[in-house]
Enzyme design. Structure first.
Site, PDB file in Angstrom:
ATOM      1  N   GLY A  22       1.156  -1.040  -0.038  1.00 55.81           N
ATOM      2  CA  GLY A  22       0.233  -0.318  -0.203  1.00 55.81           C
ATOM      3  C   GLY A  22       0.950   1.971   0.219  1.00 55.81           C
ATOM      4  O   GLY A  22       0.516   1.949  -0.857  1.00 55.81           O
ATOM      5  N   ILE A  23       1.642   1.313   0.495  1.00 58.38           N
ATOM      6  CA  ILE A  23       2.820   2.436   1.419  1.00 58.38           C
ATOM      7  C   ILE A  23       3.400   2.478  -0.590  1.00 58.38           C
ATOM      8  O   ILE A  23       4.035   3.380  -0.821  1.00 58.38           O
ATOM      9  CB  ILE A  23       3.946   2.064   2.252  1.00 58.38           C
ATOM     10  CG1 ILE A  23       2.861   2.266   3.554  1.00 58.38           C
ATOM     11  CG2 ILE A  23       4.437   2.984   2.615  1.00 58.38           C
ATOM     12  CD1 ILE A  23       1.929   3.137   3.424  1.00 58.38           C
ATOM     13  N   GLU A 145      -3.514  -2.571  -6.792  1.00 58.84           N
ATOM     14  CA  GLU A 145      -2.571  -2.911  -5.555  1.00 58.84           C
ATOM     15  C   GLU A 145      -3.778  -4.234  -5.278  1.00 58.84           C
ATOM     16  O   GLU A 145      -4.738  -4.366  -5.027  1.00 58.84           O
ATOM     17  CB  GLU A 145      -2.604  -2.824  -4.424  1.00 58.84           C
ATOM     18  CG  GLU A 145      -2.209  -2.798  -3.081  1.00 58.84           C
ATOM     19  CD  GLU A 145      -2.115  -2.694  -1.928  1.00 58.84           C
ATOM     20  OE1 GLU A 145      -2.538  -1.009  -1.443  1.00 58.84           O
ATOM     21  OE2 GLU A 145      -2.237  -3.549  -0.518  1.00 58.84           O
ATOM     22  N   THR A 192      18.128 -13.422  -1.601  1.00 58.88           N
ATOM     23  CA  THR A 192      17.483 -13.855  -2.291  1.00 58.88           C
ATOM     24  C   THR A 192      17.226 -14.934  -2.673  1.00 58.88           C
ATOM     25  O   THR A 192      16.110 -14.025  -3.162  1.00 58.88           O
ATOM     26  CB  THR A 192      18.390 -13.137  -3.941  1.00 58.88           C
ATOM     27  OG1 THR A 192      19.748 -14.260  -3.619  1.00 58.88           O
ATOM     28  CG2 THR A 192      19.995 -11.670  -3.501  1.00 58.88           C
ATOM     29  N   CYS A 385     -16.976   9.612  17.404  1.00 59.78           N
ATOM     30  CA  CYS A 385     -18.771   9.300  17.401  1.00 59.78           C
ATOM     31  C   CYS A 385     -18.612   8.023  18.472  1.00 59.78           C
ATOM     32  O   CYS A 385     -19.151   8.855  19.544  1.00 59.78           O
ATOM     33  CB  CYS A 385     -18.100   7.652  16.210  1.00 59.78           C
ATOM     34  SG  CYS A 385     -19.486   6.892  14.840  1.00 59.78           S
ATOM     35  N   LEU A 386     -18.595   7.020  18.645  1.00 62.10           N
ATOM     36  CA  LEU A 386     -18.415   6.112  20.045  1.00 62.10           C
ATOM     37  C   LEU A 386     -17.626   7.231  21.188  1.00 62.10           C
ATOM     38  O   LEU A 386     -18.645   7.441  22.601  1.00 62.10           O
ATOM     39  CB  LEU A 386     -17.867   5.136  20.350  1.00 62.10           C
ATOM     40  CG  LEU A 386     -18.078   4.236  21.283  1.00 62.10           C
ATOM     41  CD1 LEU A 386     -19.872   4.110  21.541  1.00 62.10           C
ATOM     42  CD2 LEU A 386     -18.292   2.813  21.226  1.00 62.10           C
ATOM     43  N   GLY A 387     -17.030   8.120  21.036  1.00 62.60           N
ATOM     44  CA  GLY A 387     -16.379   9.128  21.720  1.00 62.60           C
ATOM     45  C   GLY A 387     -16.950   9.855  22.072  1.00 62.60           C
ATOM     46  O   GLY A 387     -17.224  10.617  23.021  1.00 62.60           O
ATOM     47  N   MET A 388     -17.865  10.390  20.720  1.00 64.66           N
ATOM     48  CA  MET A 388     -18.636  11.557  21.341  1.00 64.66           C
ATOM     49  C   MET A 388     -20.124  11.484  22.062  1.00 64.66           C
ATOM     50  O   MET A 388     -20.684  11.481  22.485  1.00 64.66           O
ATOM     51  CB  MET A 388     -19.239  12.161  20.167  1.00 64.66           C
ATOM     52  CG  MET A 388     -20.346  13.140  19.914  1.00 64.66           C
ATOM     53  SD  MET A 388     -22.312  12.467  19.830  1.00 64.66           S
ATOM     54  CE  MET A 388     -22.893  13.955  19.386  1.00 64.66           C
ATOM     55  N   ARG A 466     -24.809   3.801  13.629  1.00 62.74           N
ATOM     56  CA  ARG A 466     -25.916   4.251  13.653  1.00 62.74           C
ATOM     57  C   ARG A 466     -26.812   5.011  15.067  1.00 62.74           C
ATOM     58  O   ARG A 466     -27.678   4.814  14.571  1.00 62.74           O
ATOM     59  CB  ARG A 466     -26.507   1.623  14.116  1.00 62.74           C
ATOM     60  CG  ARG A 466     -26.447   1.521  12.863  1.00 62.74           C
ATOM     61  CD  ARG A 466     -26.588   0.008  13.615  1.00 62.74           C
ATOM     62  NE  ARG A 466     -25.924  -1.207  12.868  1.00 62.74           N
ATOM     63  CZ  ARG A 466     -25.883  -1.739  11.422  1.00 62.74           C
ATOM     64  NH1 ARG A 466     -26.517  -0.779  10.719  1.00 62.74           N
ATOM     65  NH2 ARG A 466     -24.919  -2.301  10.836  1.00 62.74           N
ATOM     66  N   HIS A 511     -16.506  10.961  11.523  1.00 57.42           N
ATOM     67  CA  HIS A 511     -15.216  10.880  11.143  1.00 57.42           C
ATOM     68  C   HIS A 511     -13.616  11.905  10.786  1.00 57.42           C
ATOM     69  O   HIS A 511     -14.014  11.749   9.554  1.00 57.42           O
ATOM     70  CB  HIS A 511     -14.845   9.487  11.270  1.00 57.42           C
ATOM     71  CG  HIS A 511     -15.328   8.405  11.144  1.00 57.42           C
ATOM     72  ND1 HIS A 511     -14.387   7.577  12.452  1.00 57.42           N
ATOM     73  CD2 HIS A 511     -16.952   7.898  11.806  1.00 57.42           C
ATOM     74  CE1 HIS A 511     -16.170   6.275  13.042  1.00 57.42           C
ATOM     75  NE2 HIS A 511     -16.835   6.803  12.779  1.00 57.42           N
ATOM     76  N   GLU A 513     -11.236  12.415  11.213  1.00 53.60           N
ATOM     77  CA  GLU A 513      -9.833  11.054  10.709  1.00 53.60           C
ATOM     78  C   GLU A 513      -9.535  11.273   9.253  1.00 53.60           C
ATOM     79  O   GLU A 513      -8.888  10.746   8.494  1.00 53.60           O
ATOM     80  CB  GLU A 513      -9.640  10.262  11.790  1.00 53.60           C
ATOM     81  CG  GLU A 513     -10.375   9.055  11.212  1.00 53.60           C
ATOM     82  CD  GLU A 513     -11.262   8.915  12.182  1.00 53.60           C
ATOM     83  OE1 GLU A 513     -12.081  10.134  12.675  1.00 53.60           O
ATOM     84  OE2 GLU A 513     -12.436   7.732  12.844  1.00 53.60           O
TER      85      GLU A 513
HETATM   86  N1  GLN Z   1     -21.434   2.372  17.850  1.00 50.51           N
HETATM   87  C1  GLN Z   1     -21.899   3.736  17.434  1.00 50.51           C
HETATM   88  C2  GLN Z   1     -22.491   3.691  16.475  1.00 50.51           C
HETATM   89  O1  GLN Z   1     -23.328   3.062  16.065  1.00 50.51           O
HETATM   90  C3  GLN Z   1     -20.977   4.160  17.158  1.00 50.51           C
HETATM   91  C4  GLN Z   1     -19.769   3.633  16.087  1.00 50.51           C
HETATM   92  C5  GLN Z   1     -18.195   3.973  15.913  1.00 50.51           C
HETATM   93  O2  GLN Z   1     -18.208   4.978  16.311  1.00 50.51           O
HETATM   94  N2  GLN Z   1     -17.837   4.419  14.048  1.00 50.51           N
HETATM   95  O3  GLN Z   1     -23.692   4.562  16.131  1.00 50.51           O
END
Ligand code: GLN
Length: 534
Positions: A22-23, A145, A192, A385-388, A466, A511, A513
């Site tokens: 990939g790199i 690739e 080799t 995401c889940l962090g939020m 979801r 996301h 990132e």
């Molecule tokens: N599990 C959570 C949801 O489905 C968060 C998903 C995630 O972090 N990508 O909403």
């Protein structure tokens, strides 16, 4: 387009997996792009899953999501980060998808009573998928690739398709084979033989590579290059050394020194008078390699044993670090290890805390405790995401006093479902490709931290979830000081939550990132790192 007809480059791998196809593909693409060619990269994955969306991150690492909502292999993240161009569903094809199309056609009767076979039907479908990207009139070059290692049973139809395409298209096709030259410390020698064998294997399958890229810990001398060239029918100058380097972003510079791009240009008879402009890239690599300081940021997740599960996040920190002249030293913290009693000990010397995306119940309470620690101690916090969602649950429990608040993903009986299933998800039972996926618009609230970061009233970010913030609680949250500062204008879904009274506290349902690239670091990461440095 700089050329009349699209040309195709195939990258295969031998000896072992994880050599960095990939790199190498991304680096070659970068070099060709820097010479003015329009390039895209595609990954063919030999597994039977339709896409990696249903795969556990422990299998192949992160699932990367494109603008058009495709759940793809993490290599597509590298392609975007190197090229700064979006990829799409067509850039990632799996064996599952190939077979699915062929079987669907068979059921419709499209094969008119013929026996459906691997050759020609599966190989034709593979070839069609490879040529789709070239047929758009957008690209001078398509780099494909091939996942897996030459000699694997499952990659046979792909190699056969490369053989056929080479036969059909002649010098519009170039094959690069990536192998390993191991160093045996007992005898003090580079070996080799594995390379010779893997090229033999490729030859047995009917493909003569044009270029060999040899991964090695130590420099290859002239003798070794000569020997490999002789045994593998490859020109000596087409035997390329790929030494281990401290950052993947240095690989294009290394490949340029080895003249990989020049050889490809020659083999494919591309216009050769193009000048390469890699200056901005060189500057970036310089700042990555010479940080003025290092800061520790904690990444709290449940797959932290496998850093690839958070590939785009760790890369976004490299991009953001370079802008801030620092190195972000990610502390990989397993959310299952976090408890009230050890939280200060584990998170005490962090300058920033990121709570990662994820699914399911495991490790959720540790994440919530980490959010509380960041909130109460005024430590810059980014929840993705889940962090939020964890940030919302934590706030509901500890500030609003809704002690049993939860997400219905974890607790269907919570009296305060502050995170709940999105309405259009309620009837869905299939797991594959059914989440809210891809790019959606987000309108940013004026005067918020988010608007200072984005300098824009409206942004587009990628999603994979979801569940969502339950808008029945909006007023309660606002009154207590957590405000929705980004909203989807069509559905009213909350996209960003922030705490204006905190030093820097942001949770995003999307996301960021996935959008961070070398030439376009993501403003949320850049600003988060900046806040962590202050
Ligand atoms: N599990 C959570 C949801 O489905 C968060 C998903 C995630 O972090 N990508 O909403």
């Amino acid at each position: 387009m700089a050329v009349k007809q699209t040309k195709y480059i195939f990258v295969t791998g031998g000896v072992t997996s994880s050599l960095g196809k990939g790199i190498i593909s991304s680096s070659l693409a970068k070099l060709l792009q820097a010479r003015g060619f329009a390039v895209t990269i595609q990954k063919l994955d030999p597994y039977i899953n339709i896409d990696p969306g249903t795969l556990n991150p422990y299998e192949h690492g992160e699932c990367y999501v494109t603008d058009d909502g495709a759940e793809t292999d993490l290599d597509l993240g590298h392609y975007e980060r190197f090229l700064n161009c979006p990829t799409s569903q067509s850039n990632n094809v799996t064996t599952g998808r190939i077979y699915q199309s062929v079987i669907n056609k068979e059921r419709k009767g499209d094969y008119l009573g013929k026996t459906v076979q691997i050759i020609p039907h599966i190989t034709d479908e593979i070839k069609r998928r490879i040529k789709i990207l070239g047929s758009k009139g957008k690209f001078d070059l398509v780099i494909t690739e091939i996942g897996g290692t030459v000699g694997d049973i499952e990659s046979l139809p792909y190699i056969e398709s490369v053989r056929q395409l080479k036969w059909e298209m002649g010098d519009r096709v170039c094959v690069i084979h990536l192998t390993l030259v191991p160093y045996l410390s007992a005898s003090g020698e580079l070996k080799t033989k594995p390379t010779q064998h893997s090229v033999k294997m490729l030859l047995e399958e009917g493909v003569q590579p044009d270029i060999l890229v040899l991964r090695t810990e130590r420099p290859l001398n002239r003798e070794i290059r000569k020997k490999v060239a002789l045994f593998c029918n490859v020109e000596e100058r087409a035997v390329i050394e790929s030494r281990d380097v401290s950052t993947i972003y240095e690989v294009p510079l290394l490949m340029q020194k080895e003249r990989l791009d020049e050889i490809v240009i020659e083999k494919l008879k591309l216009p050769g008078n193009t000048k390469s402009d890699l200056e901005p890239w060189r500057e970036f690599v310089k700042s990555v390699k010479n940080p003025k300081q290092t800061i520790k940021i904690g990444l709290i997740g449940k797959y932290v044993e496998l850093h690839d599960a958070y590939k785009s996040i760790s890369e976004a920190f490299i991009h953001a670090g370079a802008v801030n002249f620092c190195k972000v030293d990610i502390q990989w913290i397993h959310s299952e290890t976090l408890e009230e009693g050890n939280i200060t000990e584990i998170l005490g010397d962090l300058k920033g805390i990121l709570v990662a995306p994820g699914f399911g119940h495991r490790g959720i309470e540790g994440k919530i405790i980490a959010v509380r620690y960041a909130r109460e101690n005024n430590i810059p916090f980014l929840g993705i995401c889940l962090g939020m969602q964890c940030a919302v649950i934590e706030f509901a429990r500890n500030v609003l006093g809704l002690t049993r608040a939860h997400s219905t993903e974890m607790d269907t009986k919570s009296p305060d479902p502050v995170i709940d299933l999105m309405a259009d998800q309620k009837e869905i039972t299939d797991k594959g490709g059914t989440m809210r996926l891809g790019a959606y618009t987000c309108v940013i609230k004026r005067g918020s931290l988010a608007s200072k970061i984005y300098h824009s009233e409206c942004v587009s970010e990628r999603h994979r979830h979801r569940y969502e913030f339950n808008n029945a609680y909006t007023e309660q949250f606002k009154a207590a000081g957590m405000i929705p500062s980004g909203i989807n204008p069509d559905t009213n879904l909350v996209e960003i939550m922030e705490l204006p009274d905190h030093k820097w506290f942001i949770g995003v349902q999307f996301h960021p990132e996935y959008r961070s690239t070398v030439m376009n670091p993501h403003p949320l990461f850049v600003n988060f790192v900046k806040a962590a440095l202050e």
